[in-house]
Design an enzyme around this catalytic site. Structure first.
Site, PDB file in Angstrom:
ATOM      1  N   ARG A 127       0.825  -1.218   0.000  1.00 55.51           N
ATOM      2  CA  ARG A 127       0.000   0.000   0.000  1.00 55.51           C
ATOM      3  C   ARG A 127       0.855   1.262   0.000  1.00 55.51           C
ATOM      4  O   ARG A 127       0.471   2.275  -0.593  1.00 55.51           O
ATOM      5  CB  ARG A 127      -0.947   0.005   1.200  1.00 55.51           C
ATOM      6  CG  ARG A 127      -1.990   1.136   1.167  1.00 55.51           C
ATOM      7  CD  ARG A 127      -3.004   0.973   2.297  1.00 55.51           C
ATOM      8  NE  ARG A 127      -4.099   1.939   2.189  1.00 55.51           N
ATOM      9  CZ  ARG A 127      -4.245   3.009   2.973  1.00 55.51           C
ATOM     10  NH1 ARG A 127      -3.350   3.274   3.914  1.00 55.51           N
ATOM     11  NH2 ARG A 127      -5.289   3.817   2.823  1.00 55.51           N
ATOM     12  N   ILE A 152      -7.118   7.506  -1.310  1.00 54.07           N
ATOM     13  CA  ILE A 152      -7.044   6.049  -1.286  1.00 54.07           C
ATOM     14  C   ILE A 152      -7.859   5.620  -0.069  1.00 54.07           C
ATOM     15  O   ILE A 152      -7.677   6.148   1.032  1.00 54.07           O
ATOM     16  CB  ILE A 152      -5.581   5.552  -1.211  1.00 54.07           C
ATOM     17  CG1 ILE A 152      -5.518   4.016  -1.177  1.00 54.07           C
ATOM     18  CG2 ILE A 152      -4.832   6.153  -0.040  1.00 54.07           C
ATOM     19  CD1 ILE A 152      -4.086   3.472  -1.265  1.00 54.07           C
ATOM     20  N   SER A 153      -8.797   4.718  -0.254  1.00 51.52           N
ATOM     21  CA  SER A 153      -9.707   4.328   0.828  1.00 51.52           C
ATOM     22  C   SER A 153      -8.943   3.670   1.973  1.00 51.52           C
ATOM     23  O   SER A 153      -7.877   3.081   1.783  1.00 51.52           O
ATOM     24  CB  SER A 153     -10.774   3.364   0.305  1.00 51.52           C
ATOM     25  OG  SER A 153     -11.610   3.987  -0.639  1.00 51.52           O
ATOM     26  N   GLN A 154      -9.525   3.751   3.167  1.00 59.76           N
ATOM     27  CA  GLN A 154      -8.897   3.107   4.317  1.00 59.76           C
ATOM     28  C   GLN A 154      -8.838   1.599   4.081  1.00 59.76           C
ATOM     29  O   GLN A 154      -9.728   1.019   3.438  1.00 59.76           O
ATOM     30  CB  GLN A 154      -9.662   3.424   5.602  1.00 59.76           C
ATOM     31  CG  GLN A 154     -11.023   2.761   5.698  1.00 59.76           C
ATOM     32  CD  GLN A 154     -11.748   3.073   6.988  1.00 59.76           C
ATOM     33  OE1 GLN A 154     -12.716   3.820   6.983  1.00 59.76           O
ATOM     34  NE2 GLN A 154     -11.295   2.506   8.086  1.00 59.76           N
TER      35      GLN A 154
END
Length: 218
Positions: A33, A59-61
């Site tokens: 990530r 960017i999503s959790q």
């Protein structure tokens, strides 16, 4: 920074929060990530939070990525459409689980960055398309699963139409401030809808979702 240890801690947190699909956990353990976030955000790469990636997008959790991918109930042979490529992270996670991923991004700068990163990391079963994701990709349909990584006021009709028999569609639907994560499943000629949880996402921009004219002013 020891990203490997940070990534293991992230996986432990996902398990604690209820993620059970081993394939999802394994995929997220494999995908770096930190490579998908700006350099000045990398110390937070494995914290359970959304992070800015430019162009007003995030960017999503990790938990939300895991929850949505798990909700798709994927099979190894599945062909998946993602709407809202963003950094390319969710597509990379999906690519570790399924046969083929098509991901669409309307912001050219983000799409080009995602292409370069996906190629550099050696993910060969992802194709990034630049365009209006709310239109889907009719030339490549139908899809076994569709993941929408931004919030729409409704489920775009083209996405419903491009869902294969027994296909699953996961999408945040609602207003500007809050949405509900829905899962739709095609059963014959009907779509069965389930409400999964309350969420908050950036808006899905396109002809079948929010537009500059439709999107509420700040």
């Amino acid at each position: 920074m020891d990203f490997a240890n940070e990534r293991r801690a992230m996986i432990d947190l996902l398990v604690q929060r209820g993620i059970r699909d081993r394939r999802v956990l394994d995929a997220m353990a494999q995908v770096p990530r930190h490579a998908f976030v700006p350099e000045n955000e990398r110390s937070f790469a494995y914290s359970d939070q959304a992070l800015p990636i430019g162009e007003g997008q995030t960017i999503s959790q990790p938990y939300m990525v895991a929850l949505m991918v798990e909700a798709l109930q994927l099979a190894p042979t599945d062909r998946v459409l993602e709407v809202g490529a963003g950094s390319g992270y969710a597509a990379a996670v999906l690519s570790r689980i399924v046969a083929k991923v098509h991901t669409v991004e309307c912001r050219e700068a983000l799409a080009e960055r995602a292409v370069a990163l996906i190629q550099a990391l050696g993910y060969t079963n992802i194709t990034v398309h630049i365009g209006d994701g709310t239109q889907g990709l009719p030339d490549y349909a139908p899809f076994d699963a569709i993941l929408v990584s931004a919030a729409s006021p409704w489920v775009p009709a083209p996405l419903r139409e491009q869902l294969a028999s027994s296909g699953r569609l996961v999408i945040p639907v609602g207003g500007r401030q809050a949405q509900i994560l829905l899962r739709l499943r095609r059963e014959g000629d009907t779509l069965r809808t389930e409400r999964l949880c309350d969420v908050r996402f950036v808006p899905l921009i396109g002809g079948h979702a929010w537009t500059a004219e439709r999107y509420p002013e700040r």
